[in-house]
Motif scaffolding. Structure first.
Motif, mmCIF file in Angstrom:
data_model
loop_
_atom_site.group_PDB
_atom_site.id
_atom_site.type_symbol
_atom_site.label_atom_id
_atom_site.label_comp_id
_atom_site.label_asym_id
_atom_site.label_seq_id
_atom_site.Cartn_x
_atom_site.Cartn_y
_atom_site.Cartn_z
ATOM 1 N N LYS A 107 0.994 -1.495 -0.003
ATOM 2 C CA LYS A 107 0.161 0.273 -0.342
ATOM 3 C C LYS A 107 1.190 1.453 -0.065
ATOM 4 C CE LYS A 107 -1.040 0.133 4.711
ATOM 5 N NZ LYS A 107 0.162 0.579 5.164
ATOM 6 N N ASP A 108 1.582 1.257 0.916
ATOM 7 C CA ASP A 108 3.179 1.806 0.424
ATOM 8 C C ASP A 108 3.827 2.401 -0.894
ATOM 9 O OD1 ASP A 108 2.287 3.062 3.066
ATOM 10 O OD2 ASP A 108 3.860 1.522 4.137
ATOM 11 N N GLY A 109 3.687 2.106 -2.361
ATOM 12 C CA GLY A 109 4.664 2.104 -3.101
ATOM 13 C C GLY A 109 5.606 0.969 -2.982
ATOM 14 N N TYR A 110 6.167 0.182 -1.789
ATOM 15 C CA TYR A 110 7.414 -0.174 -1.467
ATOM 16 C C TYR A 110 7.074 -1.840 -2.294
ATOM 17 C CZ TYR A 110 10.494 -1.931 2.125
ATOM 18 O OH TYR A 110 12.194 -3.388 2.273
ATOM 19 N N ARG A 111 8.524 -2.467 -2.858
ATOM 20 C CA ARG A 111 8.832 -3.580 -3.427
ATOM 21 C C ARG A 111 9.037 -4.551 -2.263
ATOM 22 N NH1 ARG A 111 12.888 -3.024 -8.111
ATOM 23 N NH2 ARG A 111 12.211 -5.143 -8.344
ATOM 24 N N TYR B 184 11.625 -10.313 2.180
ATOM 25 C CA TYR B 184 11.571 -11.861 2.149
ATOM 26 C C TYR B 184 12.404 -12.022 1.053
ATOM 27 C CZ TYR B 184 7.709 -9.722 4.008
ATOM 28 O OH TYR B 184 6.343 -8.927 5.042
ATOM 29 N N GLY B 185 13.805 -11.691 1.684
ATOM 30 C CA GLY B 185 14.561 -13.208 0.795
ATOM 31 C C GLY B 185 14.187 -13.029 -0.506
ATOM 32 N N LEU B 186 14.063 -12.148 -0.996
ATOM 33 C CA LEU B 186 14.732 -12.065 -2.654
ATOM 34 C C LEU B 186 15.313 -11.102 -2.720
ATOM 35 C CD1 LEU B 186 10.620 -12.684 -3.016
ATOM 36 C CD2 LEU B 186 12.293 -14.860 -3.349
ATOM 37 N N GLY B 187 15.544 -9.940 -2.495
ATOM 38 C CA GLY B 187 16.071 -9.052 -2.862
ATOM 39 C C GLY B 187 17.371 -8.444 -2.848
ATOM 40 N N PRO B 188 18.371 -7.418 -2.952
ATOM 41 C CA PRO B 188 17.860 -6.686 -3.578
ATOM 42 C C PRO B 188 17.240 -5.755 -4.787
ATOM 43 C CG PRO B 188 20.472 -6.553 -4.137
ATOM 44 C CD PRO B 188 19.597 -7.997 -3.154
ATOM 45 N N PRO B 189 16.340 -4.981 -4.660
ATOM 46 C CA PRO B 189 15.687 -4.702 -5.710
ATOM 47 C C PRO B 189 15.827 -4.852 -6.816
ATOM 48 C CG PRO B 189 15.364 -3.155 -3.968
ATOM 49 C CD PRO B 189 15.900 -3.697 -3.427
ATOM 50 N N ASP B 190 17.135 -3.837 -7.758
ATOM 51 C CA ASP B 190 17.848 -3.695 -7.878
ATOM 52 C C ASP B 190 18.983 -4.320 -8.411
ATOM 53 O OD1 ASP B 190 15.748 -1.366 -8.787
ATOM 54 O OD2 ASP B 190 16.558 -0.184 -7.073
ATOM 55 N N LEU C 76 10.391 -12.631 -10.014
ATOM 56 C CA LEU C 76 11.239 -13.608 -10.255
ATOM 57 C C LEU C 76 11.357 -14.349 -9.523
ATOM 58 C CD1 LEU C 76 11.865 -12.343 -13.824
ATOM 59 C CD2 LEU C 76 10.135 -13.364 -13.578
ATOM 60 N N GLY C 77 10.701 -14.797 -8.247
ATOM 61 C CA GLY C 77 10.621 -15.838 -7.484
ATOM 62 C C GLY C 77 10.556 -16.764 -7.529
ATOM 63 N N PRO C 78 10.210 -17.705 -6.989
ATOM 64 C CA PRO C 78 8.948 -18.737 -6.471
ATOM 65 C C PRO C 78 7.886 -18.391 -5.994
ATOM 66 C CG PRO C 78 10.985 -19.429 -4.630
ATOM 67 C CD PRO C 78 11.502 -17.932 -5.583
ATOM 68 N N ARG C 79 6.628 -19.404 -6.960
ATOM 69 C CA ARG C 79 5.632 -19.110 -6.817
ATOM 70 C C ARG C 79 5.208 -18.592 -4.728
ATOM 71 N NH1 ARG C 79 2.434 -21.163 -11.447
ATOM 72 N NH2 ARG C 79 3.131 -19.682 -12.981
ATOM 73 N N ASP C 80 5.839 -19.764 -4.466
ATOM 74 C CA ASP C 80 5.637 -20.277 -3.303
ATOM 75 C C ASP C 80 5.816 -19.063 -2.237
ATOM 76 O OD1 ASP C 80 8.240 -20.958 -3.904
ATOM 77 O OD2 ASP C 80 8.306 -22.915 -2.082
ATOM 78 N N GLY D 138 17.698 -14.463 -4.925
ATOM 79 C CA GLY D 138 18.104 -12.646 -5.340
ATOM 80 C C GLY D 138 19.822 -12.947 -5.327
ATOM 81 N N GLY D 139 20.023 -11.806 -3.864
ATOM 82 C CA GLY D 139 21.538 -11.414 -3.189
ATOM 83 C C GLY D 139 22.106 -12.382 -2.666
ATOM 84 N N ALA D 140 21.505 -13.373 -2.420
ATOM 85 C CA ALA D 140 21.493 -14.448 -1.073
ATOM 86 C C ALA D 140 22.482 -15.497 -2.029
ATOM 87 C CB ALA D 140 20.993 -15.076 -0.311
ATOM 88 N N ALA D 141 21.832 -16.195 -3.064
ATOM 89 C CA ALA D 141 22.210 -16.934 -4.423
ATOM 90 C C ALA D 141 23.306 -16.264 -5.110
ATOM 91 C CB ALA D 141 20.822 -17.504 -5.183
ATOM 92 N N GLU D 142 23.416 -15.088 -5.526
ATOM 93 C CA GLU D 142 24.727 -14.821 -5.396
ATOM 94 C C GLU D 142 25.448 -14.933 -5.369
ATOM 95 O OE1 GLU D 142 23.050 -10.928 -7.154
ATOM 96 O OE2 GLU D 142 21.004 -12.159 -8.316
#
Lengths: 244, 600
Positions: free
Chosen positions: B258-262, B267-273, B283-287, B579-583
């Motif tokens: 609601k705040d326009g925040y990604r 939740y362990g999928l970032g960083p956003p950029d 483009l993380g997994p659906r679960d 995300g970054g953790a995988a990289e």
């Protein structure tokens, strides 16, 4: 919440000598479609009400019916676009099986007769990969491949109403779709669909099919383009017999 | 009772059933195929798939990448021999569809184009704009028309599988237009009848997806495998549950609260950029994405809609031209059903039940433990999807395993002698008597809608995105009661022709059997893995639960739950990182000299 009068055509071949109308008072949510109102009747008022539906997102093509006289997909006909009295009937120009369910045999036979599959221009092994097809070549037939077989165009077609042997909009559009595919070489095998008297020449170009098509397939355009090509082929057969 | 003889009977004429039928017709035209479906083939739910089908085709991609993405995406509950077979055959199957006329979107050079999907390292999703399932289904259906050996039985509702002397020998089905009961006597049978999303109240699945085929196989003793794994797709329209494809994010769409925040970066999928990039953020997994929604909801970060909480899918930056080219159906659906044109406004979305990872227990040849019975597509569990299916693997799955089921069933049919064993007809008549007996039920006030609504509400409560012992137990109890109540639901429509009231009762019986396997398999899996997340057991427990669950039918009693081993060939279970953790982990592994994803 808005209450509508849903007037539904009922017909059960085992008990009714002819169709009749039955009216249900249905409380509707603002964003409901006609199918939601019909489902409400089935769930809460009369479980014998009979109709086809599945996807509720305008892609499976099951739920076509006449709503206030127009052929539409009932899952995409919003209650807000209709007056308080809504009449639903089975698709016009087809025999009624029961209530809103029509007999589809004629359409399925015409679909089959149109040979709606690739008859390869040149055989190619799967190991040799895909056929190359440019976006432009794809564009030539893509629109005509969007038909969901909902049969609204047959319900709208004045020619099909008069002459049921008419191949009809969807099957002709599909014939045209395969003829225009760069991978296909089966145009001659499908020629009977276009050139026979029940083919494109029977169409009187009213264009109702394209107006009611929920997927903007524009079967009328396919039929007119097919007419031109069929005529050219016909004359070519006199001028250049060696080109056949 | 009418008797029809065929070599192979197939239940279901969606993607898997049609692919199986074509495989039989092409490999052995002398075999007679009876293709039985409760709807006309083009109505099957394959039609509603939007985004595309996965198969390695790009030079920079590899089978190893597809393998690793699929196995880790499934939280290591995938059978790796099945995955290997699947990814190797995938490009061939998709190319075959191309040869049959599927209008795949193309590159300017005329090659098949691909787009990225969630949990995918390199883009490998073949797509036909955003109507891939529609085009795949119609291509298969139209291709099947040319084969004379395929006899279609459209609008026949299958109710029973017949097993005689331990071998599956037929199918009982009701011809909808006449109400007559048919016995399809066959030498082998394939079930390809789709999933059961309709056991939940909020689903992308069409009305027909009631798990009939799963229930039929279950009732003759085939275990249902991994039923506790139910996929929530992160982007459905509130209210209707209409799917907006993962392709929206594959093309670059973002998700904001609601705040326009990604919020996905929390939740362990970032960083956003930078954005877009693969296997990260949207483009993380659906679960993971569906679970992140639940947390945002707990934090009060959602927007409100008429139909409850939602987050926003923002595609405005893609521009009108790209949206029209790549996502025209999405634009139409969001505009019509939500009143939000994605070109100009973000679209409210929320997680919605989409797919059953579990299903009829089969081996990698699509064969069930009962000789002569095969299963493929969503109704089956091979298993390549494990605890969480990767988007765009299911369309490919129904091709790969649909064909295998067809070839396997054909081989069995060639070995079985002609003639119908006497017991087959006897069983057919028993099934017919049971069906006709449904008309004699007294009206004691029960209804299809009443029992169904109680079932779906309870399934969402007990078997939703996050689960607890207490809520699951309540659902177990209620489903048990509803199985008793469904036996009292009358068929009020007494006519023979197209009796959807009768079909509604039979579908509801199937859905209750399936619901029971889901929640009973879930309550005894005391860990969190993939789509099965428990608030009372938050960690994955490989020691106790790196196993497939098997639910076995026990009549009126609750199912028996047992386990079988997961097949591991080359990838040992590891932490699922995006995300970054995988990289960072990949970089470390490279410097340390071991392979990607900690593969052994």
């Amino acid at each position: 919440m808005r209450e509508i009068q849903l007037e539904v055509l009922r017909y059960s071949p085992e008990t009714d000598s002819e169709p009749r109308f039955e009216t249900f008072q249905v409380p509707c949510q603002e964003d409901w479609v006609v199918l939601d109102a019909i489902n409400h009747v089935k769930d809460h008022m009369d479980s014998s009400l009979t109709y086809r539906w599945s996807c509720h997102m305008a892609v499976c093509g099951s739920c076509g019916m006449m709503v206030n006289g127009e052929p539409v997909l009932s899952c995409k006909a919003f209650i807000r676009d209709y007056p308080d009295k809504i009449r639903v009937e089975p698709l016009a120009n087809f025999p009624i099986e029961k209530d809103l369910v029509v007999v589809m045999d004629d359409f399925m036979e015409k679909l089959k007769a149109s040979k709606p599959y690739i008859i390869p221009k040149e055989e190619k092994s799967i190991d040799d990969g895909e056929y190359l097809q440019t976006p432009l070549q794809l564009e030539a037939f893509k629109q005509y491949s969007m038909c969901i077989n909902c049969m609204l165009c047959y319900a709208a077609c004045p020619q099909y109403a008069l002459a049921p042997e008419f191949v009809g909009p969807a099957a002709l559009a599909l014939t045209y779709r395969y003829n225009k595919d760069s991978r296909d070489g089966g145009k001659a095998e499908r020629a009977h669909m276009f050139s026979k008297s029940e083919g494109v020449w029977e169409c009187s170009f009213v264009g109702a099919c394209s107006e009611v098509c929920p997927k903007h397939v524009d079967p009328a355009a396919a039929i007119q383009l097919g007419k031109v090509e069929s005529a050219v082929d016909y004359f070519k057969s006199f001028l250049m017999p060696w080109s056949r | 009772m009418e008797i029809v003889s065929a070599d192979v009977a197939i239940v279901g004429a969606g993607g898997a059933g049609l692919r199986a039928a074509i495989a039989i017709a092409q490999s052995d035209p002398s075999l007679k195929v009876a293709l039985i479906s409760k709807v006309y083939p083009m109505r099957s739910h394959t039609v509603a798939a939007e985004g595309g089908a996965a198969g390695v085709i790009r030079a920079e991609d590899s089978l190893e990448h597809h393998f690793n993405d699929t196995v880790s995406g499934g939280d290591w509950l995938t059978d790796q021999d099945a995955v290997e077979l699947f990814i190797e055959d995938a490009p061939r199957q998709l190319t075959q569809l191309e040869h049959w006329g599927c209008p795949w979107s193309r590159t300017p050079e005329g090659r098949v184009n691909t787009r990225p999907f969630g949990g995918m390292k390199i883009e490998r999703t073949w797509f036909a704009a955003d109507k891939s399932g529609f085009h795949i289904l119609h291509t298969l259906f139209q291709t099947s028309i040319q084969f004379e050996s395929i006899e279609r039985y459209d609008e026949f509702y299958a109710t029973d599988l017949i097993v005689e002397d331990g071998h599956c020998r037929g199918v009982v089905a009701i011809e909808m237009r006449s109400g007559r009961v048919f016995l399809f006597h066959a030498k082998s049978v394939i079930v390809a009848s789709g999933g059961a999303g309709r056991i939940f109240p909020f689903t992308t699945n069409g009305a027909i997806k009631t798990g009939d085929g799963m229930a039929m196989a279950y009732r003759i003793g085939v275990p249902l495998k991994d039923m506790e794994f139910v996929q929530y797709h992160p982007t459905g329209l509130p209210g209707t549950g209409i799917l907006l494809t993962e392709g929206c994010r594959g093309e670059g769409g973002i998700m904001v609260n609601k705040d326009g925040y990604r919020y996905l970066q929390d939740y362990g999928l970032g960083p956003p950029d930078p954005w877009p990039r693969k296997k990260a953020m949207e483009l993380g997994p659906r679960d993971r994405l569906s679970q992140a929604f639940w947390h945002e909801q707990q934090k009060g970060n959602c927007v409100s809609t008429t139909y409850g909480d939602a987050v926003l899918l923002d595609m405005r930056h893609l521009g009108e031209k790209k949206i029209n080219e790549r996502l025209p159906f999405v634009r139409d659906l969001a505009s019509s059903y939500m009143g939000k044109d994605p070109v100009h406004e973000p679209v409210p979305v929320r997680p919605v039940v989409h797919y059953m990872m579990g299903g009829i227990h089969t081996n990698i040849d699509a064969a069930t433990p009962i000789p002569g019975l095969f299963a493929a597509g969503e109704c089956a569990c091979v298993s390549i999807n494990g605890a969480n299916r990767l988007g765009s693997n299911s369309l490919t799955e129904l091709l790969v395993f649909g064909q295998r089921a067809g070839l396997g069933a054909a081989e069995v049919a060639r070995q079985v002698a002609d003639g119908m064993p006497a017991g087959v007809e006897t069983q057919g008549r028993e099934a017919e008597a049971r069906i006709l007996g449904l008309f004699d039920r007294e009206d004691v006030g029960e209804s299809v809608a009443g029992v169904r609504n109680a079932m779906t509400a309870s399934m969402e409560e007990g078997a939703g995105i996050y689960r607890t012992e207490e809520a699951m137990q309540a659902t177990c109890d209620l489903i048990g009661q509803l199985r008793e109540r469904v036996a009292k639901v009358p068929v009020k429509d007494k006519s023979k022709v197209f009796n959807t009231d009768l079909m509604g009762v039979l579908e509801l019986e199937a859905m209750l059997d399936i619901s029971q396997t889901v929640v009973h398999s879930a309550i005894v899996r005391k860990e969190s893995r993939g789509s099965h997340q428990r608030l009372d057991f938050e960690k994955r427990d490989d020691e106790a639960f790196l196993k497939h669950s098997l639910a076995t039918y026990r009549g009126a009693d609750v199912p028996e739950i047992s386990y079988c081993d997961v097949v591991i060939t080359k990838s040992q279970p590891a932490e699922r990182l995006y995300g970054g953790a995988a990289e960072a982990a990949a970089k470390e592994a490279k410097e340390g000299g071991s392979g990607e994803g900690k593969a052994a």
